[in-house]
Design a protein around this motif. Structure first.
Motif, PDB file in Angstrom:
ATOM      1  N   GLY A   1      34.918-135.077 -68.942  1.00  0.00           N
ATOM      2  CA  GLY A   1      33.701-135.051 -68.153  1.00  0.00           C
ATOM      3  C   GLY A   1      34.008-134.498 -66.783  1.00  0.00           C
ATOM      4  O   GLY A   1      34.986-133.764 -66.594  1.00  0.00           O
ATOM      5  N   VAL A   2      33.190-134.873 -65.802  1.00  0.00           N
ATOM      6  CA  VAL A   2      33.370-134.400 -64.432  1.00  0.00           C
ATOM      7  C   VAL A   2      32.935-135.515 -63.492  1.00  0.00           C
ATOM      8  O   VAL A   2      31.977-136.244 -63.779  1.00  0.00           O
ATOM      9  CB  VAL A   2      32.547-133.110 -64.200  1.00  0.00           C
ATOM     10  CG1 VAL A   2      31.061-133.362 -64.372  1.00  0.00           C
ATOM     11  CG2 VAL A   2      32.847-132.502 -62.841  1.00  0.00           C
ATOM     12  N   ASP A   3      33.662-135.692 -62.380  1.00  0.00           N
ATOM     13  CA  ASP A   3      33.255-136.735 -61.442  1.00  0.00           C
ATOM     14  C   ASP A   3      32.282-136.176 -60.404  1.00  0.00           C
ATOM     15  O   ASP A   3      31.922-134.987 -60.441  1.00  0.00           O
ATOM     16  CB  ASP A   3      34.472-137.407 -60.795  1.00  0.00           C
ATOM     17  CG  ASP A   3      35.223-136.508 -59.806  1.00  0.00           C
ATOM     18  OD1 ASP A   3      34.728-135.401 -59.480  1.00  0.00           O
ATOM     19  OD2 ASP A   3      36.308-136.931 -59.352  1.00  0.00           O
ATOM     20  N   GLY A   4      31.861-137.008 -59.478  1.00  0.00           N
ATOM     21  CA  GLY A   4      30.856-136.601 -58.496  1.00  0.00           C
ATOM     22  C   GLY A   4      31.309-135.507 -57.561  1.00  0.00           C
ATOM     23  O   GLY A   4      30.482-134.829 -56.940  1.00  0.00           O
ATOM     24  N   ASP A   5      32.637-135.304 -57.457  1.00  0.00           N
ATOM     25  CA  ASP A   5      33.171-134.246 -56.600  1.00  0.00           C
ATOM     26  C   ASP A   5      33.494-132.973 -57.375  1.00  0.00           C
ATOM     27  O   ASP A   5      34.097-132.036 -56.827  1.00  0.00           O
ATOM     28  CB  ASP A   5      34.443-134.739 -55.898  1.00  0.00           C
ATOM     29  CG  ASP A   5      34.167-135.881 -54.940  1.00  0.00           C
ATOM     30  OD1 ASP A   5      33.110-135.840 -54.270  1.00  0.00           O
ATOM     31  OD2 ASP A   5      34.988-136.810 -54.866  1.00  0.00           O
ATOM     32  N   GLY A   6      33.117-132.934 -58.661  1.00  0.00           N
ATOM     33  CA  GLY A   6      33.350-131.742 -59.469  1.00  0.00           C
ATOM     34  C   GLY A   6      34.721-131.658 -60.104  1.00  0.00           C
ATOM     35  O   GLY A   6      35.071-130.629 -60.692  1.00  0.00           O
ATOM     36  N   ASN A   7      35.517-132.728 -60.016  1.00  0.00           N
ATOM     37  CA  ASN A   7      36.842-132.738 -60.638  1.00  0.00           C
ATOM     38  C   ASN A   7      36.740-133.016 -62.135  1.00  0.00           C
ATOM     39  O   ASN A   7      35.967-133.881 -62.567  1.00  0.00           O
ATOM     40  CB  ASN A   7      37.719-133.829 -60.009  1.00  0.00           C
ATOM     41  CG  ASN A   7      37.975-133.586 -58.543  1.00  0.00           C
ATOM     42  OD1 ASN A   7      38.506-132.548 -58.162  1.00  0.00           O
ATOM     43  ND2 ASN A   7      37.577-134.544 -57.706  1.00  0.00           N
ATOM     44  N   ILE A   8      37.533-132.299 -62.933  1.00  0.00           N
ATOM     45  CA  ILE A   8      37.601-132.561 -64.368  1.00  0.00           C
ATOM     46  C   ILE A   8      38.249-133.922 -64.586  1.00  0.00           C
ATOM     47  O   ILE A   8      39.265-134.250 -63.960  1.00  0.00           O
ATOM     48  CB  ILE A   8      38.406-131.471 -65.091  1.00  0.00           C
ATOM     49  CG1 ILE A   8      37.696-130.125 -64.997  1.00  0.00           C
ATOM     50  CG2 ILE A   8      38.647-131.844 -66.551  1.00  0.00           C
ATOM     51  CD1 ILE A   8      38.521-128.959 -65.503  1.00  0.00           C
ATOM     52  N   THR A   9      37.665-134.722 -65.457  1.00  0.00           N
ATOM     53  CA  THR A   9      38.231-136.030 -65.800  1.00  0.00           C
ATOM     54  C   THR A   9      38.367-136.138 -67.319  1.00  0.00           C
ATOM     55  O   THR A   9      37.683-135.429 -68.062  1.00  0.00           O
ATOM     56  CB  THR A   9      37.328-137.175 -65.306  1.00  0.00           C
ATOM     57  OG1 THR A   9      36.005-137.001 -65.860  1.00  0.00           O
ATOM     58  CG2 THR A   9      37.238-137.203 -63.800  1.00  0.00           C
ATOM     59  N   THR A  10      39.237-137.028 -67.774  1.00  0.00           N
ATOM     60  CA  THR A  10      39.332-137.305 -69.213  1.00  0.00           C
ATOM     61  C   THR A  10      39.178-138.799 -69.442  1.00  0.00           C
ATOM     62  O   THR A  10      39.413-139.618 -68.545  1.00  0.00           O
ATOM     63  CB  THR A  10      40.664-136.806 -69.813  1.00  0.00           C
ATOM     64  OG1 THR A  10      41.751-137.527 -69.240  1.00  0.00           O
ATOM     65  CG2 THR A  10      40.844-135.319 -69.590  1.00  0.00           C
ATOM     66  N   LEU A  11      38.792-139.156 -70.674  1.00  0.00           N
ATOM     67  CA  LEU A  11      38.373-140.523 -70.985  1.00  0.00           C
ATOM     68  C   LEU A  11      39.459-141.374 -71.615  1.00  0.00           C
ATOM     69  O   LEU A  11      39.191-142.509 -72.003  1.00  0.00           O
ATOM     70  CB  LEU A  11      37.163-140.482 -71.934  1.00  0.00           C
ATOM     71  CG  LEU A  11      35.997-139.589 -71.520  1.00  0.00           C
ATOM     72  CD1 LEU A  11      34.883-139.671 -72.548  1.00  0.00           C
ATOM     73  CD2 LEU A  11      35.480-139.970 -70.140  1.00  0.00           C
ATOM     74  N   GLY A  12      40.671-140.843 -71.754  1.00  0.00           N
ATOM     75  CA  GLY A  12      41.725-141.621 -72.398  1.00  0.00           C
ATOM     76  C   GLY A  12      41.781-141.341 -73.884  1.00  0.00           C
ATOM     77  O   GLY A  12      40.896-140.710 -74.469  1.00  0.00           O
TER      78      GLY A  12
END
Length: 411
Positions: free
Chosen positions: A138-149
């Motif tokens: 996904g993506v956080d509020g600052d536009g950084n790519i994130t993963t869910l584990g």
């Protein structure tokens, strides 16, 4: 016309040939008139390969940069699947998690979904396209790519199904569905056609590895009908749904779960004073070690024994932490047993049937299997036993409660 979210895991898309087979399945489903959203994992082994590359550069990679790296695995898969659909004359569009705005918190490598903007997907569906979305990210509020584990693609699929108000979320795996127990241990383990969210959540938390726990929690919370089925066989699989939607007389026991990777820690001769359990277990929790079963016994001499279980990989660290505490509080001894296993019966039918525990205990006693710890909930009974008796225990209980194929057919 139904809206179906289909999720395909790493083994299902593990090669170009398998991606082509997935495209054929999607085309077949489209021929029924369904709108389709597909969520895919990275090709099998790809995430591990990417993590290994990162660790060659940096022993403990930056979580933010690691998320940027491993998210590319799903990006490859969505593009290849969209191409396979184009080849078959099917309109399709691929998207990363950030492109369809799967908004998460900023906990890199273990982010949690906060919100999904489903409008872009709906617009594509209205144009007759199959929408292919990268799972696990996904993506956080600052536009950084994130993963869910690990296993996060399951959660992506269920979350999208909830946001889109889908008729069903289908999780395609390398097994036909949810079984009464592991077919590798019990040959006549039976494929369950329906199971409740509650039961599936218990089975997943107790060692059944068919579905990721967070995805089941999500499905239950948002009442998303969830189906587990095979990528490689034509079978309706297992439907996970609300208890109200299952048969009036649910079976007493739905399944048997087990886990081998347990260790038992016992702190003996602890002074029986208020707060001592926190003194013993607090440092373990503070170290991020998950404690499972906890039992406390008070002795006649005014001391208490505290026994609890942890993951086997955490046993040595736990022993060191608890030994330090034991010396501080004046406990007599700390012992660790790495040769245990946990076996659990799960079933909503337990609510209305007495005698399940006694039948379980008698079955194990008849096989001369000693029970070390017992823990229960409304729909679960778990026992800790010696690991060497695990498979015998599972087979005996499976037979005693009539869970096998032959028993079911005879009934």
């Amino acid at each position: 016309m139904a809206l179906i979210v289909k999720k395909f895991g790493g083994t299902s898309v593990g090669s170009v040939e398998r991606i082509e087979a997935v495209a054929d399945k999607i085309i077949a489903s489209r021929s029924n008139g369904d709108d389709i959203v597909v969520v895919v994992s990275a090709m099998s082994g790809e995430t591990n390969r990417l993590i290994a590359l990162a660790e060659k550069i940096q022993e403990q990679p930056s979580p933010r940069e690691l998320d940027v790296l491993v998210s590319t695995g799903e990006q490859v898969t969505v593009a290849l699947l969209a191409m396979a659909l184009h080849k078959r004359g099917c309109g399709a569009r691929s998207f990363t998690g950030s492109q369809v705005r799967i908004l998460t918190d900023s906990a890199h490598t273990r982010a949690r979904i906060q919100e999904i903007d489903s409008q872009r997907i709906k617009d594509e569906l209205d144009q007759g396209h199959v929408v292919v979305v990268a799972g696990f990210q996904g993506v956080d509020g600052d536009g950084n790519i994130t993963t869910l584990g690990r296993g996060g693609s399951d959660t992506s699929a269920v979350a999208l199904a909830a946001a889109l108000d889908a008729d069903e979320c289908q999780i395609y795996t390398d097994v036909k569905g949810v079984y009464t127990t592991d077919p590798r241990v019990v040959e006549d383990a039976r494929l369950l056609r329906t199971i409740t969210f509650e039961e599936m959540l218990e089975l997943a938390s107790l060692g059944a590895k068919v579905l990721q726990i967070r995805s089941v929690e999500f499905a239950g919370k948002y009442k998303v009908p969830l189906r587990v089925l095979s990528s490689f066989e034509d079978d309706p699989g297992t439907l996970i749904t609300l208890e109200d939607n299952t048969e009036m007389e649910a079976p007493i026991i739905s399944g048997i779960a087990f886990t081998r990777d347990e260790a038992k820690v016992t702190v003996s001769g602890v002074p029986d004073v208020p707060g001592v359990a926190y003194q013993v277990l607090g440092p373990v929790s503070d170290a991020g070690i998950e404690v499972d079963v906890i039992v406390q016994n008070v002795s006649a001499d005014g001391t208490t024994d505290i026994t609890f279980t942890v993951k086997r990989q955490d046993s040595e660290q736990t022993r060191k932490l608890v030994t330090a505490v034991a010396q501080q509080v004046g406990a007599r001894d700390v012992s660790v047993d790495n040769r245990i296993a946990k076996v659990s019966l799960v079933g909503v039918g337990m609510r209305s049937h007495a005698g399940i525990a006694s039948q379980m205990f008698k079955t194990l006693a008849d096989e001369s299997i000693n029970i070390q710890i017992i823990t229960t909930s409304e729909i679960k009974i778990s026992v800790v036993i010696e690991e060497k008796y695990l498979e015998l225990a599972v087979r005996s209980l499976h037979s005693a409660f009539g869970l096998g194929e032959e028993t079911a057919l005879a009934g």
